[in-house]
Design a protein around this motif. Structure first.
Motif, PDB file in Angstrom:
ATOM      1  N   VAL A  92    -105.871  -2.967  -5.214  1.00  0.00           N
ATOM      2  CA  VAL A  92    -107.097  -2.241  -5.559  1.00  0.00           C
ATOM      3  C   VAL A  92    -106.722  -1.096  -6.492  1.00  0.00           C
ATOM      4  CG1 VAL A  92    -108.332  -2.826  -3.427  1.00  0.00           C
ATOM      5  CG2 VAL A  92    -107.041  -0.702  -3.537  1.00  0.00           C
ATOM      6  N   ILE A  93    -107.576  -0.876  -7.473  1.00  0.00           N
ATOM      7  CA  ILE A  93    -107.261   0.148  -8.468  1.00  0.00           C
ATOM      8  C   ILE A  93    -108.330   1.233  -8.471  1.00  0.00           C
ATOM      9  CG2 ILE A  93    -106.833   0.599 -10.921  1.00  0.00           C
ATOM     10  CD1 ILE A  93    -105.654  -2.179 -11.102  1.00  0.00           C
ATOM     11  N   PHE A  94    -107.893   2.430  -8.198  1.00  0.00           N
ATOM     12  CA  PHE A  94    -108.776   3.599  -8.229  1.00  0.00           C
ATOM     13  C   PHE A  94    -108.678   4.231  -9.619  1.00  0.00           C
ATOM     14  CE2 PHE A  94    -109.736   4.355  -3.690  1.00  0.00           C
ATOM     15  CZ  PHE A  94    -108.823   3.502  -3.080  1.00  0.00           C
ATOM     16  N   GLY A  95    -109.794   4.287 -10.321  1.00  0.00           N
ATOM     17  CA  GLY A  95    -109.749   4.855 -11.676  1.00  0.00           C
ATOM     18  C   GLY A  95    -109.286   3.815 -12.676  1.00  0.00           C
ATOM     19  N   SER A  96    -109.905   2.639 -12.638  1.00  0.00           N
ATOM     20  CA  SER A  96    -109.390   1.525 -13.446  1.00  0.00           C
ATOM     21  C   SER A  96    -109.680   1.667 -14.934  1.00  0.00           C
ATOM     22  CB  SER A  96    -109.959   0.202 -12.930  1.00  0.00           C
ATOM     23  OG  SER A  96    -111.346   0.111 -13.217  1.00  0.00           O
ATOM     24  N   THR A  97    -110.633   2.521 -15.301  1.00  0.00           N
ATOM     25  CA  THR A  97    -110.993   2.603 -16.721  1.00  0.00           C
ATOM     26  C   THR A  97    -110.237   3.705 -17.459  1.00  0.00           C
ATOM     27  OG1 THR A  97    -112.861   4.053 -16.207  1.00  0.00           O
ATOM     28  CG2 THR A  97    -113.316   1.693 -16.308  1.00  0.00           C
ATOM     29  N   GLY A  98    -109.476   4.504 -16.736  1.00  0.00           N
ATOM     30  CA  GLY A  98    -108.671   5.538 -17.374  1.00  0.00           C
ATOM     31  C   GLY A  98    -107.391   4.960 -17.954  1.00  0.00           C
ATOM     32  N   SER A  99    -106.595   5.826 -18.530  1.00  0.00           N
ATOM     33  CA  SER A  99    -105.388   5.400 -19.223  1.00  0.00           C
ATOM     34  C   SER A  99    -104.412   4.653 -18.288  1.00  0.00           C
ATOM     35  CB  SER A  99    -104.728   6.638 -19.820  1.00  0.00           C
ATOM     36  OG  SER A  99    -103.446   6.362 -20.243  1.00  0.00           O
ATOM     37  N   VAL A 100    -104.138   5.222 -17.125  1.00  0.00           N
ATOM     38  CA  VAL A 100    -103.199   4.581 -16.190  1.00  0.00           C
ATOM     39  C   VAL A 100    -103.817   3.312 -15.592  1.00  0.00           C
ATOM     40  CG1 VAL A 100    -101.964   4.853 -13.993  1.00  0.00           C
ATOM     41  CG2 VAL A 100    -101.971   6.721 -15.666  1.00  0.00           C
ATOM     42  N   GLY A 101    -105.101   3.365 -15.259  1.00  0.00           N
ATOM     43  CA  GLY A 101    -105.783   2.192 -14.715  1.00  0.00           C
ATOM     44  C   GLY A 101    -105.737   1.014 -15.682  1.00  0.00           C
ATOM     45  N   ARG A 102    -105.990   1.302 -16.954  1.00  0.00           N
ATOM     46  CA  ARG A 102    -105.942   0.224 -17.962  1.00  0.00           C
ATOM     47  C   ARG A 102    -104.528  -0.337 -18.100  1.00  0.00           C
ATOM     48  NH1 ARG A 102    -108.958   3.947 -21.055  1.00  0.00           N
ATOM     49  NH2 ARG A 102    -107.228   4.061 -22.532  1.00  0.00           N
ATOM     50  N   SER A 103    -103.519   0.548 -18.063  1.00  0.00           N
ATOM     51  CA  SER A 103    -102.127   0.066 -18.133  1.00  0.00           C
ATOM     52  C   SER A 103    -101.796  -0.805 -16.929  1.00  0.00           C
ATOM     53  CB  SER A 103    -101.150   1.246 -18.174  1.00  0.00           C
ATOM     54  OG  SER A 103    -101.244   1.933 -19.395  1.00  0.00           O
ATOM     55  N   ALA A 104    -102.272  -0.396 -15.755  1.00  0.00           N
ATOM     56  CA  ALA A 104    -102.009  -1.188 -14.547  1.00  0.00           C
ATOM     57  C   ALA A 104    -102.605  -2.581 -14.699  1.00  0.00           C
ATOM     58  CB  ALA A 104    -102.580  -0.481 -13.321  1.00  0.00           C
ATOM     59  N   LEU A 105    -103.831  -2.634 -15.227  1.00  0.00           N
ATOM     60  CA  LEU A 105    -104.472  -3.944 -15.394  1.00  0.00           C
ATOM     61  C   LEU A 105    -103.765  -4.772 -16.460  1.00  0.00           C
ATOM     62  CD1 LEU A 105    -108.227  -3.024 -14.907  1.00  0.00           C
ATOM     63  CD2 LEU A 105    -106.837  -4.521 -13.455  1.00  0.00           C
ATOM     64  N   SER A 106    -103.192  -4.129 -17.472  1.00  0.00           N
ATOM     65  CA  SER A 106    -102.491  -4.981 -18.443  1.00  0.00           C
ATOM     66  C   SER A 106    -101.175  -5.506 -17.878  1.00  0.00           C
ATOM     67  CB  SER A 106    -102.370  -4.358 -19.835  1.00  0.00           C
ATOM     68  OG  SER A 106    -101.622  -3.215 -19.794  1.00  0.00           O
ATOM     69  N   VAL A 107    -100.557  -4.763 -16.964  1.00  0.00           N
ATOM     70  CA  VAL A 107     -99.383  -5.311 -16.264  1.00  0.00           C
ATOM     71  C   VAL A 107     -99.817  -6.521 -15.421  1.00  0.00           C
ATOM     72  CG1 VAL A 107     -97.661  -4.891 -14.446  1.00  0.00           C
ATOM     73  CG2 VAL A 107     -98.098  -3.129 -16.177  1.00  0.00           C
ATOM     74  N   ILE A 108    -100.926  -6.363 -14.700  1.00  0.00           N
ATOM     75  CA  ILE A 108    -101.404  -7.454 -13.839  1.00  0.00           C
ATOM     76  C   ILE A 108    -101.823  -8.669 -14.675  1.00  0.00           C
ATOM     77  CG2 ILE A 108    -103.257  -8.116 -12.217  1.00  0.00           C
ATOM     78  CD1 ILE A 108    -103.011  -5.251 -11.049  1.00  0.00           C
ATOM     79  N   ASP A 129     -95.774   8.323 -12.063  1.00  0.00           N
ATOM     80  CA  ASP A 129     -95.427   9.289 -13.092  1.00  0.00           C
ATOM     81  C   ASP A 129     -94.022   8.953 -13.609  1.00  0.00           C
ATOM     82  OD1 ASP A 129     -95.798  11.524 -14.571  1.00  0.00           O
ATOM     83  OD2 ASP A 129     -95.912  12.908 -12.875  1.00  0.00           O
ATOM     84  N   SER A 130     -93.842   8.849 -14.929  1.00  0.00           N
ATOM     85  CA  SER A 130     -92.601   8.251 -15.432  1.00  0.00           C
ATOM     86  C   SER A 130     -91.333   8.973 -14.975  1.00  0.00           C
ATOM     87  CB  SER A 130     -92.628   8.143 -16.954  1.00  0.00           C
ATOM     88  OG  SER A 130     -92.616   9.420 -17.524  1.00  0.00           O
ATOM     89  N   LYS A 140     -96.743   1.278 -18.736  1.00  0.00           N
ATOM     90  CA  LYS A 140     -96.630  -0.039 -18.108  1.00  0.00           C
ATOM     91  C   LYS A 140     -95.275  -0.213 -17.408  1.00  0.00           C
ATOM     92  CE  LYS A 140     -98.042  -2.719 -21.658  1.00  0.00           C
ATOM     93  NZ  LYS A 140     -98.522  -1.730 -22.659  1.00  0.00           N
ATOM     94  N   MET A 141     -94.256   0.480 -17.897  1.00  0.00           N
ATOM     95  CA  MET A 141     -92.914   0.359 -17.279  1.00  0.00           C
ATOM     96  C   MET A 141     -92.906   0.897 -15.837  1.00  0.00           C
ATOM     97  SD  MET A 141     -90.806  -1.200 -19.438  1.00  0.00           S
ATOM     98  CE  MET A 141     -89.170  -0.784 -18.852  1.00  0.00           C
ATOM     99  N   PRO A 142     -93.238   2.183 -15.624  1.00  0.00           N
ATOM    100  CA  PRO A 142     -93.209   2.662 -14.227  1.00  0.00           C
ATOM    101  C   PRO A 142     -94.270   2.004 -13.345  1.00  0.00           C
ATOM    102  CG  PRO A 142     -94.045   4.383 -15.708  1.00  0.00           C
ATOM    103  CD  PRO A 142     -93.497   3.279 -16.574  1.00  0.00           C
ATOM    104  N   ILE A 143     -95.420   1.613 -13.914  1.00  0.00           N
ATOM    105  CA  ILE A 143     -96.441   0.928 -13.109  1.00  0.00           C
ATOM    106  C   ILE A 143     -95.899  -0.413 -12.627  1.00  0.00           C
ATOM    107  CG2 ILE A 143     -98.692  -0.232 -13.179  1.00  0.00           C
ATOM    108  CD1 ILE A 143     -99.557   2.049 -15.138  1.00  0.00           C
ATOM    109  N   ALA A 144     -95.301  -1.169 -13.547  1.00  0.00           N
ATOM    110  CA  ALA A 144     -94.732  -2.468 -13.156  1.00  0.00           C
ATOM    111  C   ALA A 144     -93.657  -2.261 -12.088  1.00  0.00           C
ATOM    112  CB  ALA A 144     -94.148  -3.191 -14.369  1.00  0.00           C
TER     113      ALA A 144
END
Lengths: 384, 384
Positions: free
Chosen positions: A5-21, A146-147, A266-270
């Motif tokens: 589940v992603i909290f804040g999916s439309t922000g910068s980190v949320g979008r990066s998380a979704l591109s990793v997924i 956070d990187s 995307k690196m630290p999120i992955a």
């Protein structure tokens, strides 16, 4: 296959998380997405990831998306909806809501997820002991996204870093932000546009301003302290404008170990999603062309806000809650051109000199002082 | 307090080992010192460290030191003496004899010491399987002192580096030596003086020439392969002229971990002596001033000797014994101005094309092919 589940999916980190997924569909299933107002981006994400739950925190915007999602997903609305969203069970939650408003959903969500990939710094700055005690109680992993903090998390997998006898200190790197090299006398004239043009990282607006004042770096020092139990005096900052090395650990013989990757969230999120495994990156990416990394000592005196917040951190009272709220209000005012860049420091210093020191024990304490600081800061802005 | 014996105490690595010990007298006691001919340095070391045993390998020079040591220490002489010296019991031995002549004392010494701090590369290049099998049989630790290999040893303490699934490859750094940037057409005119002026490391003469031809780097690739069982295709070399980063490991997500320290042999020697503890260095040394690190891909085609030796390494036969011996003879001839710099490659290539492939099983095989190569190389030098 893990439920995310992603909290804040439309922000910068949320979008990066979704591109990793998106690149790893076989490993992750998006169970829920939450956003505040960016309905346009959210619609596209719903179509692409087909979540079972969507939460829109702003009730007016929630109504706007209702016809679109009708029947396809369960729509959760407003504060009540966010509470329900926070209690969805998941394998991993990505907490990418910005500001102190992440705190309540985070504490709730810790009870229902196995792992939080935590991108929000403000909750740690304001309420680390409450968060870690909750995580401990529910046996929930918290992995920093956070990187720099993620880089430390990686370096702490090293068996010597657990050995207090040989482990001496750590260094966080700082790019120096958009104003590196700018003369002190020119700071008054600095515009939001100039500050938002960060040389290495593409991020949200508040964090970009905070990267320039180094409030962001002060927050990372605080995160490092609370995540790894490292005393403040053993955490230093090094200027490194290329943002390729994120963190160093130093042993007592002066040997350094470093963690390096390109400045891409995307690196630290992955890493946080896959840990203890790792995602599969393209091969032959590193050292395919020549590059340089520069390092320089950072003088705390050149960054008065950094110095101020680190002084507050040492107090262990409500001062961090206050300065965090104060900074959020001031950055917003600066971006809306209601105050000058230099007013951020002036008002923060004023607040730090005037606040009444109190202990933070409960979540209510946090919200009380947060609100107090916002009211007082707005009053002060009026007076300028 | 640990007993230490030092093989090759008057050479560059031996002297560095003794200066580490001089700074840590409470932790180490010098039990024995061995040297070949540098009686002057050896006398000073005897006075300073008061060893119980001294070995002088050259019998003529041994006679010269006899009156000096008379009664104070046990003097061991010549080849027989080195054998006795090798069988002294110790907690740690530092093997800093240069060239293939380290091999016999090393194999003997592994039976009598708990740990070898191994600075000699040639023994690994020529006889790694024999050495590691001996170490295994006598339960003796071998810790690499060569800076890059020692850096890998440090990075391998990381739990993920043991996980084949996430660990992708490693990078050794190379300063590029004294001729970096020199044009190919000027190589014929290169003098020993120019080659011996290494930009970052102060080392012995052969290794300094080998750092220029990158024979030294090829040997380090071979060491990396044998010490850590990393396939040759997963070991790369990166140009890094500042010699501050010694080694990188890369995970499958492209994250890099690096090990950094100043180019001073005292660092890896102290590590090998203290492991798993660490020596106590001065604080506030790192990042006290600004510096840069540059990295660039290395083209194997620019370094034909490196390419040649790596091709030999893949064969797994007697070719490394032969090329090591050949290089030792050729470097000596170059330093004595009997051949040109470019002849080193020409004769190495000739030998690699002409040698008879044989399996190495025993120590006798190693010495047979070593001698064979020396004779053939000298013949070839005559013909030029």
């Amino acid at each position: 296959m893990k439920d995310v589940v992603i909290f804040g999916s439309t922000g910068s980190v949320g979008r990066s998380a979704l591109s990793v997924i998106a690149q790893n569909r076989k490993d992750f299933k998006v169970k829920g997405l939450s956003a505040n107002r960016d309905i346009h981006t959210l619609k596209a994400q719903i179509e692409k990831f087909n979540p079972s739950y969507v939460c829109v925190c702003d009730e007016d915007f929630a109504k706007k998306i209702e016809p679109f999602v009708n029947g396809k997903v369960k729509l959760l609305k407003g504060e009540k909806g966010l509470e329900e969203f926070s209690s969805l069970e998941s394998d991993i939650s990505v907490m990418a809501i910005s500001g102190i408003s992440a705190l309540k959903p985070l504490l709730m969500n810790i009870q229902y997820t196995k792992r939080v990939a935590l991108a929000n710094k403000e909750s740690i700055v304001a309420a680390a002991p409450i968060i870690f005690s909750q995580a401990n109680k529910f046996n929930t992993e918290i992995i920093p996204v956070d990187s720099e903090i993620n880089a430390f998390f990686q370096l702490m997998q090293f068996k010597e870093t657990a050995d207090n006898e040989v482990f001496r200190k750590v260094y966080l790197t700082a790019s120096g932000g958009a104003l590196l090299g700018c003369k002190k006398e020119d700071f008054r004239k600095v515009t939001p546009k100039k500050v938002l043009n960060h040389p290495t990282w593409k991020m949200g607006e508040r964090i970009t301003v905070d990267s320039t004042t180094l409030v962001n770096k002060a927050f990372e020092v605080i995160e490092t302290h609370f995540f790894f139990g490292i005393p403040y005096e053993d955490i230093s900052i090094v200027l490194h404008k290329e943002s390729f090395v994120h963190a160093f650990v130093e042993f007592q013989d002066n040997t350094l170990l470093a963690c390096l990757y390109p400045p891409d969230m995307k690196m630290p999120i992955a890493h946080a999603l896959y840990y203890p495994k790792r995602s599969q990156g393209k091969s032959n990416m590193n050292f395919s062309k020549a590059f340089s990394c520069s390092f320089a000592p950072l003088s705390l005196n050149s960054y008065p806000l950094l110095k101020l917040i680190l002084a507050a951190a040492q107090k262990g009272d409500n001062s961090l809650v206050i300065l965090n709220a104060c900074d959020e209000v001031l950055v917003e005012a600066f971006l809306e051109k209601r105050i000058k860049f230099t007013d951020i420091f002036k008002i923060m210093r004023y607040m730090f000199n005037k606040y009444e020191s109190n202990v933070i024990n409960t979540l209510d304490d946090v919200f009380f002082w947060d609100l107090w600081a916002r009211v007082k800061t707005r009053e002060r802005i009026q007076k300028i």
